[in-house]
Write a protein that holds these residues in place. Structure first.
Motif, PDB file in Angstrom:
ATOM      1  N   ALA A 132       0.831  -1.204   0.000  1.00 52.18           N
ATOM      2  CA  ALA A 132       0.000   0.000   0.000  1.00 52.18           C
ATOM      3  C   ALA A 132       0.866   1.255   0.000  1.00 52.18           C
ATOM      4  N   GLU A 133       1.916   1.251   0.821  1.00 54.07           N
ATOM      5  CA  GLU A 133       2.815   2.411   0.861  1.00 54.07           C
ATOM      6  C   GLU A 133       3.492   2.621  -0.485  1.00 54.07           C
ATOM      7  N   GLU A 134       3.856   1.523  -1.136  1.00 54.29           N
ATOM      8  CA  GLU A 134       4.509   1.625  -2.443  1.00 54.29           C
ATOM      9  C   GLU A 134       3.561   2.200  -3.485  1.00 54.29           C
ATOM     10  N   MET A 135       2.269   1.861  -3.354  1.00 57.07           N
ATOM     11  CA  MET A 135       1.274   2.331  -4.323  1.00 57.07           C
ATOM     12  C   MET A 135       0.698   3.688  -3.960  1.00 57.07           C
ATOM     13  N   GLY A 136       0.943   4.128  -2.724  1.00 60.06           N
ATOM     14  CA  GLY A 136       0.391   5.406  -2.290  1.00 60.06           C
ATOM     15  C   GLY A 136      -1.082   5.331  -1.945  1.00 60.06           C
ATOM     16  N   VAL A 137      -1.521   4.164  -1.433  1.00 57.57           N
ATOM     17  CA  VAL A 137      -2.914   3.989  -1.019  1.00 57.57           C
ATOM     18  C   VAL A 137      -2.922   3.431   0.403  1.00 57.57           C
ATOM     19  N   SER A 138      -4.108   3.279   0.971  1.00 68.08           N
ATOM     20  CA  SER A 138      -4.216   2.709   2.305  1.00 68.08           C
ATOM     21  C   SER A 138      -4.166   1.185   2.226  1.00 68.08           C
ATOM     22  N   ALA A 139      -3.764   0.556   3.330  1.00 70.20           N
ATOM     23  CA  ALA A 139      -3.696  -0.904   3.363  1.00 70.20           C
ATOM     24  C   ALA A 139      -5.069  -1.528   3.142  1.00 70.20           C
ATOM     25  N   SER A 140      -6.123  -0.814   3.536  1.00 73.45           N
ATOM     26  CA  SER A 140      -7.473  -1.349   3.364  1.00 73.45           C
ATOM     27  C   SER A 140      -7.840  -1.480   1.887  1.00 73.45           C
ATOM     28  N   VAL A 199      -5.720  -2.317  -0.568  1.00 73.05           N
ATOM     29  CA  VAL A 199      -5.091  -3.571  -0.999  1.00 73.05           C
ATOM     30  C   VAL A 199      -5.891  -4.759  -0.484  1.00 73.05           C
ATOM     31  N   SER A 200      -6.284  -4.701   0.775  1.00 75.75           N
ATOM     32  CA  SER A 200      -7.062  -5.785   1.385  1.00 75.75           C
ATOM     33  C   SER A 200      -8.388  -5.978   0.658  1.00 75.75           C
ATOM     34  N   ASP A 201      -9.033  -4.868   0.296  1.00 72.04           N
ATOM     35  CA  ASP A 201     -10.332  -4.963  -0.377  1.00 72.04           C
ATOM     36  C   ASP A 201     -10.217  -5.623  -1.746  1.00 72.04           C
ATOM     37  N   TYR A 202      -9.159  -5.305  -2.484  1.00 76.37           N
ATOM     38  CA  TYR A 202      -8.964  -5.932  -3.791  1.00 76.37           C
ATOM     39  C   TYR A 202      -8.682  -7.420  -3.640  1.00 76.37           C
ATOM     40  N   GLU A 203      -7.840  -7.780  -2.673  1.00 75.66           N
ATOM     41  CA  GLU A 203      -7.472  -9.179  -2.502  1.00 75.66           C
ATOM     42  C   GLU A 203      -8.649 -10.029  -2.026  1.00 75.66           C
ATOM     43  N   SER A 204      -9.494  -9.439  -1.218  1.00 69.35           N
ATOM     44  CA  SER A 204     -10.626 -10.190  -0.674  1.00 69.35           C
ATOM     45  C   SER A 204     -11.833 -10.195  -1.595  1.00 69.35           C
TER      46      SER A 204
END
Length: 234
Positions: free
Chosen positions: A41-49, A51-56
């Motif tokens: 998320a930090e690498e993409m400049g977004v929140s961890a949530s 990334v979690s939402d896409y994966e789930s």
């Protein structure tokens, strides 16, 4: 010009695009690169949530722009760490073996529990390893491999084996596969020796597997059943 990074990026993006569960495939590759959701998320400049939402799957399937950002983020992290994952997967992309030497080589759409793999092929655990999931498998005719593969090809065969199971058929004691693991990197997550019972295993095999953190098991499932099962797995 050969560009391992670009080839790997194309492969990851292609897997995600063709996957029936893109989120699980994104998660598999993130775990393969040993990157946390927070780091990505930090690498993409977004929140961890995010990334979690896409994966789930809580967010709709990621588009090409999102997938591209994920892939570039993973590759950038790996590059700063020394580029080990890119080099390892470059060997996967360039692997080429005869079908009677390597029966099956597969990358899964998402990581699966190692215990599920063992259960599917009726494998009995001899030594526990450090990993509890797999991202792929390679089934090797150990006799033909010994007879026909050069030392460089052996290195490629083992060297491509990040987070996967190596299944050796036609084994008598298991000495050769376990000794070979001592001189190549990276080691696989699991080794399965086909055709022998645990009691017939080379006496030093469990200790060598534990020293390398590799899960070691044996199976006596008939070869045709083993191949049929493993080619349909997971």
């Amino acid at each position: 010009m050969h560009d391992p990074r670009a080839e790997l990026a194309e492969r990851i993006a292609g897997e995600v695009a063709l996957s029936e569960d893109p989120g699980a495939t994104l998660r598999k590759w993130r775990e393969e690169f040993d990157v946390t959701q927070t780091q990505l998320a930090e690498e993409m400049g977004v929140s961890a949530s995010v990334v979690s939402d896409y994966e789930s799957g809580r967010r709709e399937n990621p588009g090409i722009r999102v997938v591209s950002r994920v892939v570039e983020g993973l590759l950038d992290v790996d590059e700063r760490r020394g580029g080990d994952r890119v080099r390892q997967h470059a060997r996967v992309l360039s692997a080429g073996f005869d079908q009677d030497v390597v029966y099956d080589l597969r990358e899964y759409e998402a990581t699966v529990p190692l215990r599920r793999f063992h259960h599917a092929i009726e494998a009995e655990t001899v030594a526990a390893g450090q990993a509890d999931t797999l991202a792929g498998h390679t089934v090797i005719n150990s006799v033909e491999a010994i007879k026909r593969l050069s030392s460089e090809e052996f290195y490629r065969l083992y060297g491509q084996s990040t987070n996967r199971a190596l299944v050796f058929t036609g084994v008598t004691r298991g000495e050769s596969p376990l000794v070979a693991l001592r001189v190549v990197t990276p080691t696989p997550s699991a080794v399965v020796l086909h055709g022998i019972e645990p009691d017939d295993l080379w006496e030093h095999a469990p200790a060598l597997a534990r020293a390398d953190g590799v899960a070691l098991s044996t199976t006596t499932l008939p070869l045709d059943e083993l191949l049929e099962t493993i080619r349909e797995f997971p």
